[in-house]
Design a protein around this motif. Structure first.
Motif, PDB file in Angstrom:
ATOM      1  N   GLU A  14       0.832  -1.208   0.000  1.00 55.27           N
ATOM      2  CA  GLU A  14       0.000   0.000   0.000  1.00 55.27           C
ATOM      3  C   GLU A  14       0.864   1.255   0.000  1.00 55.27           C
ATOM      4  O   GLU A  14       0.561   2.233  -0.697  1.00 55.27           O
ATOM      5  N   ASN A  31      -2.608  10.715   5.282  1.00 55.12           N
ATOM      6  CA  ASN A  31      -4.018  10.579   5.663  1.00 55.12           C
ATOM      7  C   ASN A  31      -4.420   9.127   5.840  1.00 55.12           C
ATOM      8  O   ASN A  31      -5.249   8.791   6.702  1.00 55.12           O
ATOM      9  N   ASN A  32      -3.834   8.258   5.029  1.00 54.02           N
ATOM     10  CA  ASN A  32      -4.102   6.826   5.157  1.00 54.02           C
ATOM     11  C   ASN A  32      -3.573   6.304   6.499  1.00 54.02           C
ATOM     12  O   ASN A  32      -4.249   5.520   7.188  1.00 54.02           O
ATOM     13  N   GLN A  35      -5.851   7.325   9.364  1.00 58.40           N
ATOM     14  CA  GLN A  35      -7.026   6.456   9.483  1.00 58.40           C
ATOM     15  C   GLN A  35      -6.677   5.131  10.141  1.00 58.40           C
ATOM     16  O   GLN A  35      -7.441   4.616  10.973  1.00 58.40           O
ATOM     17  N   LYS A  36      -5.520   4.578   9.776  1.00 57.58           N
ATOM     18  CA  LYS A  36      -5.099   3.315  10.387  1.00 57.58           C
ATOM     19  C   LYS A  36      -4.904   3.480  11.891  1.00 57.58           C
ATOM     20  O   LYS A  36      -5.301   2.612  12.686  1.00 57.58           O
TER      21      LYS A  36
END
Length: 388
Positions: A14, A31-32, A35-36
């Motif tokens: 990813e 940003n990913n 969220q994680k």
């Protein structure tokens, strides 16, 4: 052959799939990660650059008693170098396993390390930690450790006071305690243009730029022969080079502008401010000479990037912790710079330790050995155990 966990491989794939070349934004990746972390109840602080196009991320996994101060920083940069003009055997932003290697831009430098940490969020957040673990992700490391300056400042301002830091640059999972500083400069000489048949009517910017470049070579030779040495480095002295030179528009025109780009990498014991002042003073001296010929002339001296060196004492607790977590002890030092010097300069003892070999970083067909990722997984597992 040992294989990394599916969780690590998923996270690394990813990360590789997001093109975070330094000239572009890193926000989709950041940003990913936010969220994680939120999925595990961990809030993130973002420290943006001036135009908001990039951000550092700072997050703390508290100790089991809620304590957020002290502990260990796990640090990595999110940006990668360009792939322009490189001949790749596979798509650079699609991680691909071939044999015992994982290929892709950033697999080695340093998304492999970050991916392993993200894959361990379940264990990190469920462990009964005796002290916190801080996750610090930066932008623009590849263009001069730019982002980490504000990231380290934030750690200090928040009073987090970590007792140590691991920077996961590729070191083949060796615990590296030292590297040189990195300092990059741009010096622009503004003369006066004229026809080449009338040189007395102009001021030749190239002539003065060449004098400055020669001064860089003289200082380099002085430090090589009479300066301090450290045999733990491949190059045991402070090194410096003129690496780029932009000047001239035509062979029959006295050039009105010339730009010299140079850099030096100094041993930790060298006074960087004093050394930089020598070059700034030389630029001022040349400017005065140019202005004697024409008062419109000028010289601008600018530092484009800089990061301090690293020289962590072997007696520091972070060195023993690295060994306890399985890092390979060594007295070798690295010739290339990292963000570790910024953490160290802020009073946070730091060791560089991460999967992969720097020889594969930045190259076409960049890769990391799968075994190295397994060693990194084992390192993080051991760190969790040591801090639980």
């Amino acid at each position: 052959m040992a294989a990394p966990s599916e969780a690590s491989m998923k996270e690394i794939r990813e990360l590789i799939a997001v093109d975070t070349t330094s000239r572009d934004t890193n926000l989709p990746l950041i940003n990913n990660v936010v969220q994680k972390l939120q999925a595990y109840g961990i809030e993130s602080t973002l420290i943006h650059n001036e135009d908001g196009s990039k951000a550092n991320l700072l997050a703390t996994i508290p100790a089991s008693n809620g304590n957020r101060t002290g502990g260990i920083v796990l640090s990595g940069h999110t940006d990668v170098v360009p792939v322009d003009g490189q001949d790749w055997s596979s798509a650079p932003f699609e991680a691909q396993v071939r044999g015992d290697k994982l290929y892709g831009r950033g697999t080695c430098d340093m998304k492999g390390y970050i991916g392993v940490i993200l894959a361990k969020l379940d264990q990190l957040t469920s462990a009964q930690l005796s002290e916190p673990i801080h996750l610090a992700l930066s932008y623009d490391e590849e263009v001069g450790c730019v982002g980490a300056v504000s990231l380290v400042d934030k750690i200090v301002a928040e009073g987090l006071a970590p007792r140590g830091c691991f920077v996961g640059e590729p070191s083949s999972m060796r615990a590296i305690r030292g590297h040189k500083s990195m300092n990059v400069f741009r010096v622009q000489f503004n003369g006066v243009a004229a026809h080449s048949s009338l040189p007395s009517e102009g001021v030749n910017a190239i002539s003065y730029a060449l004098r400055f470049a020669n001064f860089v070579e003289e200082v380099s030779a002085e430090l090589r022969t009479r300066g301090p040495k450290d045999d733990a480095f491949i190059e045991p002295t402070t090194t410096m080079n003129v690496n780029k030179f932009d000047a001239g528009i035509a062979v029959n025109t006295i050039p009105s502008q010339a730009v010299v780009f140079f850099e030096y990498r100094s041993l930790a014991e060298v006074d960087r401010e004093e050394l930089t002042s020598r070059f700034r003073d030389e630029a001022k001296k040349l400017e005065a000479q140019m202005r004697e010929k024409n008062p419109s002339c000028s010289v601008t001296f600018a530092q484009q990037a800089g990061a301090p060196g690293l020289d962590t004492d072997p007696s520091e607790d972070i060195v023993a912790l690295a060994a306890a977590c399985g890092a390979i002890a060594t007295d070798e030092k690295m010739t290339y710079g990292t963000e570790a010097g910024l953490f160290s300069s802020a009073g946070i003892p730091t060791v560089v330790c991460g999967p992969g070999d720097i020889a594969q970083a930045h190259a076409p067909d960049e890769y990391v050995l799968l075994d190295q990722l397994v060693e990194c997984e084992n390192f993080i597992d051991s760190l969790i155990a040591q801090l639980s």
